[in-house]
Write an enzyme that holds these catalytic residues in place. Structure first.
Site, PDB file in Angstrom:
ATOM      1  N   ALA A 168       0.836  -1.205   0.000  1.00  0.00           N
ATOM      2  CA  ALA A 168       0.000   0.000   0.000  1.00  0.00           C
ATOM      3  C   ALA A 168       0.867   1.251   0.000  1.00  0.00           C
ATOM      4  O   ALA A 168       0.560   2.239  -0.677  1.00  0.00           O
ATOM      5  CB  ALA A 168      -0.938   0.004   1.204  1.00  0.00           C
ATOM      6  N   ASP A 169       1.969   1.222   0.743  1.00  0.00           N
ATOM      7  CA  ASP A 169       2.907   2.344   0.740  1.00  0.00           C
ATOM      8  C   ASP A 169       3.528   2.527  -0.640  1.00  0.00           C
ATOM      9  O   ASP A 169       3.639   3.654  -1.146  1.00  0.00           O
ATOM     10  CB  ASP A 169       4.025   2.103   1.764  1.00  0.00           C
ATOM     11  CG  ASP A 169       3.650   2.547   3.162  1.00  0.00           C
ATOM     12  OD1 ASP A 169       2.790   3.432   3.302  1.00  0.00           O
ATOM     13  OD2 ASP A 169       4.214   2.011   4.123  1.00  0.00           O
TER      14      ASP A 169
END
Length: 395
Positions: A168-169
């Site tokens: 997600a980062d």
């Protein structure tokens, strides 16, 4: 040779992974990136280890090359004045403070944009600048859970599973970089910067792609399929006589060739398996048949046969075998850089291959505050002022 983004200055107030990964990519492409950290509160990833080399964590090193580092106390009025001076000289500001933090310090987009109308401010948060969760902290692990990814990752009878990296980062960093490049293009036309609101939550939802579309169209909640694909069969991990391999049959023509290779050509004409939609519906019958055949020979033989038939396949590398693969060397996906405390460090290379403006590894991931003095001099501060701010722990 100049980089594609030469002449663009990025003021990087971000830390951990999404923001630093974004600004590193822009730095790789030639932008001048100034990383700002607190004098007493460095980027948390500097301590996230082991492993460490030369006093720096491997985690920090992965996302911070091609930057200069400045320490600055933004909670102090003098530190905020320095930042405003930097913002006047910058094209882009990237930050991942909690929603409202910069506004509280008098450093919000409206304030800085008034002084520098061309400034682009990219704000990375867990959930965005509006909505009921806007003030909640956002960490990759919880975002993978809340944005649906964990519910579709893992074995069918197992627990929900996160991915092996902070995906997600990484996706948020990529989305932020794309938005920044779009805003720079718009500024070329209009002369004006703008505010960019990018969240981990939105980025992870967008990355559900076909699985989300399957649900939105059918209304059926997807289940975990392990290494199988929801829309393509066979497209998964298979055991062989000695080790697992990946087979990715993408269409019916490939399936016919695959069926011949494994000694079961009749599968391609079997009405249960002839078309992909049939194979998806009847995967429970097909997969055991394929598995039985593949277990009769070693992986190397199957991989070679599949290569000859142009059927997508591959070994499942561990990182030691991955980084020994000749394709990695050919694509320069490992780079070595000199470093002031570790002598030399090895980093993952850039995926950007630009013919006229190639990526250049200009700067090692900086030490905490390594370039503070030189940046302050460039901003017009005298040696006396710099020494005084150091004594007061402003820088």
């Amino acid at each position: 040779m100049a980089g594609a983004l030469e002449g663009i200055t990025i003021l990087d107030l971000s830390r951990v992974l999404a923001g630093p990964f974004c600004t590193m990519m822009l730095g790789d492409l030639g932008a001048e990136v100034i990383k700002v950290e607190g004098p007493r509160s460095p980027d948390e990833t500097r301590t996230w280890g082991p492993p460490f080399t030369g006093g720096e964590s491997a985690y920090y090193l992965c996302a911070n090359r091609n930057k200069r580092a400045l320490t600055l106390d933004l909670k102090s009025e003098q530190g905020r004045d320095v930042l405003k001076r930097l913002a006047l000289r910058s094209d882009v500001l990237v930050q991942n403070f909690k929603s409202g933090t910069l506004e509280k310090w008098g450093l919000g987009f409206d304030v800085l944009h008034k002084e520098n109308p061309q400034l682009i401010m990219a704000s990375i948060t867990g959930f965005g600048q509006n909505g009921p969760y806007k003030e909640a902290p956002g960490y990759d692990f919880m975002i993978q859970a809340m944005a649906g990814l964990m519910s579709i990752t893992g074995e069918p009878e197992g627990a929900p599973m996160k991915t092996g990296v902070a995906i997600a980062d990484i996706l948020t960093g990529l989305h932020t970089a794309v938005a920044i490049l779009a805003a720079l293009h718009d500024r070329d036309r209009t002369g004006l910067g703008q505010s960019l609101d990018i969240s981990l939550f939105d980025s992870q939802i967008a990355a559900l792609v076909n699985v989300a579309s399957n649900y939105l169209i059918s209304g059926q909640v997807p289940k975990r399929l392990g290494n199988q694909h929801p829309n393509i069969v066979p497209y998964q991990v298979f055991p062989t006589q000695d080790r697992d391999i990946v087979v990715a049959v993408g269409n019916d023509r490939q399936f016919a060739r695959f069926a011949e290779i494994i000694g079961m050509p009749q599968l391609a004409s079997d009405e249960r398996f002839a078309a992909n939609a049939d194979r998806v519906r009847n995967r429970g019958e097909l997969i055991p048949l394929i598995t039985r055949q593949l277990c009769r020979r070693p992986a190397a033989e199957w991989l070679a046969a599949l290569d000859r038939a142009d059927i997508p396949n591959g070994p499942i590398h561990t990182l030691d075998t991955l980084f020994a693969d000749p394709q990695v060397a050919a694509r320069e996906m490992v780079v070595e850089m000199a470093h002031p405390t570790a002598e030399h460090i090895r980093l993952v290379g850039s995926p950007f291959k630009l013919s006229r403006t190639p990526v250049e590894m200009r700067r090692h991931p900086p030490l905490h505050g390594e370039h503070t003095d030189s940046i302050m001099r460039e901003l017009g501060y005298s040696e006396r002022q710099i020494d005084e701010m150091k004594r007061n722990q402003i820088i």
